[in-house]
Design an enzyme around this catalytic site. Sequence first.
Site, PDB file in Angstrom:
ATOM      1  N   VAL A   1      -0.714  -9.869   0.604  1.00 22.64           N
ATOM      2  CA  VAL A   1       0.702 -10.080   0.288  1.00 22.64           C
ATOM      3  C   VAL A   1       1.572  -9.138   1.120  1.00 22.64           C
ATOM      4  O   VAL A   1       2.599  -9.539   1.672  1.00 22.64           O
ATOM      5  CB  VAL A   1       0.961  -9.863  -1.223  1.00 22.64           C
ATOM      6  N   ASP A   2       1.166  -7.893   1.209  1.00 23.89           N
ATOM      7  CA  ASP A   2       1.932  -6.881   1.949  1.00 23.89           C
ATOM      8  C   ASP A   2       2.143  -7.309   3.403  1.00 23.89           C
ATOM      9  O   ASP A   2       3.265  -7.307   3.917  1.00 23.89           O
ATOM     10  CB  ASP A   2       1.195  -5.541   1.872  1.00 23.89           C
TER      11      ASP A   2
ATOM     12  N   ASN B   1       0.871  -1.171   0.000  1.00 21.85           N
ATOM     13  CA  ASN B   1       0.000   0.000   0.000  1.00 21.85           C
ATOM     14  C   ASN B   1       0.913   1.227   0.000  1.00 21.85           C
ATOM     15  O   ASN B   1       2.122   1.122   0.226  1.00 21.85           O
ATOM     16  CB  ASN B   1      -0.996  -0.015   1.168  1.00 21.85           C
TER      17      ASN B   1
END
Length: 188
Positions: free
Chosen positions: A34-35, A25
Amino acid sequence: MVTRITLVEGDITQQQVDVVVNAANSSLLGGGGVDGAIHRKGGPEILEDCRRLRASHWGGGLATGRAVATTAGRLPARWVVHTVGPVFLEETYEEGAELLASCYRESLRAAAELGARTVAFPAVSAGVYGWPPADAARIALTTVSEVLDGGDAGAGAELAEVRFVLFGAETYRVFESVREELLGRDED
């Protein structure tokens, strides 16, 4: 050099590659999907690097379509390249599609600047950002192929492998189907 584009179903945090691409983000400070997985598995070193970036050049956060590299911390990769994908909105499709393609181009450029030979990508924007998976796959595979075929001077020159690491059988199936469609179109 011939670069292989491979597809695997799996966990991007488990990939032994030079660069893992993070669908980040704009804050660069972690999040979900995923982050969040990359930040959790990579440990505090990634967050520390991201905070340094925020304190310097990227004070306002990373813009959609851009990419920046950090350490990979405890991941089995050498670096993480963070890129911010667009949220899917039908009314701004053309702009969003170009920004999504830019995520792949800019990530490959960042990887090339690091001297990477292997890169693992997730399906950027195809999760919580709502991009239709088949369209996300088409943009990803087409853009990466164009870069590797010399459409972006130097960005793919030294890469031996670009791997798409796809979470779940359905996402893998969609990417495989789109790849077969694109390969069939190239043979015509």
